[in-house]
Scaffold this motif. Sequence first.
Motif, short mmCIF file in Angstrom:
data_model
loop_
_atom_site.label_atom_id
_atom_site.label_comp_id
_atom_site.label_asym_id
_atom_site.label_seq_id
_atom_site.Cartn_x
_atom_site.Cartn_y
_atom_site.Cartn_z
N HIS A 1 0.82 -1.22 0.00
CA HIS A 1 0.00 0.00 0.00
C HIS A 1 0.85 1.27 0.00
O HIS A 1 0.30 2.38 -0.03
CB HIS A 1 -0.94 0.02 1.21
CG HIS A 1 -2.00 -1.03 1.18
ND1 HIS A 1 -2.88 -1.17 0.13
CD2 HIS A 1 -2.31 -2.02 2.06
CE1 HIS A 1 -3.69 -2.20 0.36
NE2 HIS A 1 -3.36 -2.73 1.52
N ALA A 2 2.17 1.13 0.05
CA ALA A 2 3.05 2.30 0.02
C ALA A 2 3.21 2.77 -1.42
O ALA A 2 3.62 2.02 -2.30
CB ALA A 2 4.41 1.94 0.61
N MET A 3 2.88 4.04 -1.66
CA MET A 3 2.89 4.60 -3.00
C MET A 3 4.22 5.28 -3.31
O MET A 3 5.14 5.30 -2.50
CB MET A 3 1.73 5.57 -3.16
CG MET A 3 0.38 4.89 -3.04
SD MET A 3 -0.99 6.00 -3.43
CE MET A 3 -2.35 4.82 -3.54
N ARG A 4 4.29 5.87 -4.50
CA ARG A 4 5.53 6.51 -4.93
C ARG A 4 5.93 7.65 -3.97
O ARG A 4 7.07 7.77 -3.56
CB ARG A 4 5.39 7.06 -6.35
CG ARG A 4 6.70 7.50 -6.97
CD ARG A 4 6.47 8.30 -8.24
NE ARG A 4 5.67 7.60 -9.23
CZ ARG A 4 6.16 6.80 -10.18
NH1 ARG A 4 7.46 6.57 -10.23
NH2 ARG A 4 5.35 6.24 -11.05
N VAL A 5 4.96 8.49 -3.61
CA VAL A 5 5.19 9.54 -2.62
C VAL A 5 4.78 8.99 -1.26
O VAL A 5 3.70 8.43 -1.11
CB VAL A 5 4.38 10.81 -2.96
CG1 VAL A 5 4.55 11.86 -1.86
CG2 VAL A 5 4.82 11.37 -4.32
N VAL A 6 5.64 9.16 -0.26
CA VAL A 6 5.38 8.62 1.07
C VAL A 6 5.35 9.77 2.09
O VAL A 6 6.37 10.38 2.38
CB VAL A 6 6.45 7.59 1.48
CG1 VAL A 6 6.18 7.06 2.88
CG2 VAL A 6 6.51 6.45 0.47
N HIS A 7 4.14 10.04 2.60
CA HIS A 7 3.98 11.03 3.68
C HIS A 7 3.86 10.35 5.04
O HIS A 7 3.89 11.03 6.07
CB HIS A 7 2.75 11.90 3.44
CG HIS A 7 2.92 12.92 2.35
ND1 HIS A 7 3.62 14.10 2.53
CD2 HIS A 7 2.47 12.94 1.07
CE1 HIS A 7 3.58 14.81 1.42
NE2 HIS A 7 2.90 14.13 0.51
N GLY A 8 3.66 9.05 5.05
CA GLY A 8 3.49 8.32 6.30
C GLY A 8 3.11 6.87 6.03
O GLY A 8 3.27 6.37 4.91
N ASN A 9 2.59 6.22 7.07
CA ASN A 9 2.21 4.81 6.97
C ASN A 9 0.74 4.71 6.57
O ASN A 9 -0.12 5.34 7.17
CB ASN A 9 2.44 4.12 8.32
CG ASN A 9 2.15 2.64 8.29
OD1 ASN A 9 1.01 2.22 8.14
ND2 ASN A 9 3.19 1.84 8.46
N ARG A 10 0.46 3.91 5.55
CA ARG A 10 -0.93 3.69 5.13
C ARG A 10 -1.12 2.22 4.84
O ARG A 10 -0.26 1.56 4.24
CB ARG A 10 -1.32 4.56 3.93
CG ARG A 10 -0.56 4.28 2.66
CD ARG A 10 -0.97 5.26 1.55
NE ARG A 10 -2.39 5.23 1.27
CZ ARG A 10 -2.98 4.37 0.46
NH1 ARG A 10 -2.26 3.43 -0.15
NH2 ARG A 10 -4.28 4.42 0.25
N GLY A 11 -2.25 1.68 5.30
CA GLY A 11 -2.51 0.27 5.10
C GLY A 11 -1.43 -0.61 5.71
O GLY A 11 -1.12 -1.68 5.17
N PHE A 12 -0.85 -0.16 6.82
CA PHE A 12 0.22 -0.87 7.55
C PHE A 12 1.55 -0.81 6.82
O PHE A 12 2.51 -1.48 7.21
CB PHE A 12 -0.12 -2.34 7.82
CG PHE A 12 -1.52 -2.64 8.27
CD1 PHE A 12 -2.33 -1.65 8.84
CD2 PHE A 12 -2.06 -3.91 8.13
CE1 PHE A 12 -3.63 -1.92 9.25
CE2 PHE A 12 -3.35 -4.20 8.54
CZ PHE A 12 -4.14 -3.20 9.09
N CYS A 13 1.66 -0.01 5.74
CA CYS A 13 2.86 0.01 4.89
C CYS A 13 3.51 1.38 4.84
O CYS A 13 2.82 2.40 4.72
CB CYS A 13 2.48 -0.40 3.47
SG CYS A 13 1.58 -1.97 3.35
#
Length: 451
Positions: free
Chosen positions: A109-121
């Motif tokens: 669930h971690a996308m190209r831009v990372v601002h934080g943890n989403r979907g445990f990722c």
Amino acid sequence: MRKKTGLIFFPAFDWAISATHPEREERLLYTRDQVFEEGILDLPEIEEFTPRLATEHDIARAHFCVPGVKDQVLEAHRIAAGATLNLGDRIIAGDLRNGFAMVRPPGHHAMRVVHGNRGFCSINNEAVLVEYLRRVHGVKKIAIVDTDVHHGDGTQDIFYHDPDVLFISFHQDGRTIYPGTGFTYELGGPGAYCSTINIPLPPGVTDSGLHYVMDNLISPILKDFEADFVVNSAGQDNHFTDPLGEMLITAQGYAQLTEKLKPDLAVLEGGYAIETALPYVNLAILLALAGKDYSSVVEPDYRSGGFKEDPKVTSQVHEVVENLQEIWANRNSKDKFELASGNKYYQRTKPIFYDTQFIEEKQIEKVRVCNQCPGYIAIDSQAYHQDGKRYRILAVTIPFQACRFCQEDGWDTYERFKKDYRFNYVYLQDKSTDTYMTHQREERRELRSDG
């Protein structure tokens, strides 16, 4: 002598979202006990290895971490990603037949831009691996098959405009489960049409329905694509006991899927039935990878004779497959400029929610439509972080296959936006030269790493 299956086990003892969160170390500890009890590591076909740390440079190939890699990535994330790189090296070298990175934290669930943890990722283990294989080993065409109950929206985001990475995700219909995406019309950008294939399935799919999808859709597409390396995002929350999903897949169903898929490397993703599913599914997948008999791996709650699939569910599965078969058969009939409505740039606006940290991101993605390459991407992203600060960033990514014009235009865009006061940070990710740069508005700071 037959080559071995490599295993790396990393439960991340020192990382947890909370003590009672579904994504915790016990997800792998019960599996570890099962593997020991069955004497699996004594089999000559299986060999265990230790992970290594993925570098910041490895992560920068796949992500724009805001404000920097160190701010978003803990040692546990680097070890989980590093496990995939270690096994990838050994598989490419021919030392291993295949491998299973049985690790956490997960990453799809971690996308190209990372601002934080989403979907445990926080970072995407598979994406870090793919970019590493392409840069370090020269692997050109890679397929990722995501078997998690949740749509692998982060992996899709990273490779949505890349024609050399085929992303296939089957998952429970996004109208019924997080993250609410992964529909059949999400097919990739104009320069990578049909490099993304989403197979949304209704709740209640059994092993028979899953294998109908595998036999009639996934296998033929993989055969046509002719990947040089196949990665399985091995989520196990399609299991009939999983608390987060509503599917009815068994350990035997997963093992048979693995046997048919023949991935070069499986990377653990979700799966939260810690006692009733994971020890059995992980074991069955490992045995299938090693070419061993897995028929005796049966979970305690397994129903004799399996599950009966509702005819309505079966009908919906067949309908989805038929729709995607037609789309795939006609994939070469569409011109990239036609898909971009004749525009020089293809643009989409994406609201992104970080459910773990309650961050709302607003993102505008702009892709140059190019006749010679996939085109460079410019991303305008803004979000409020948990520290109360608002970050607005401009990120430019130049593809691995970039033509000279797109490379030069991408660099010009980076230099131009460095002077724009609206952005706290401006990033450049030039995959064609393995160069990654960051410019901070408040005080000029450039980090350059040439591989």
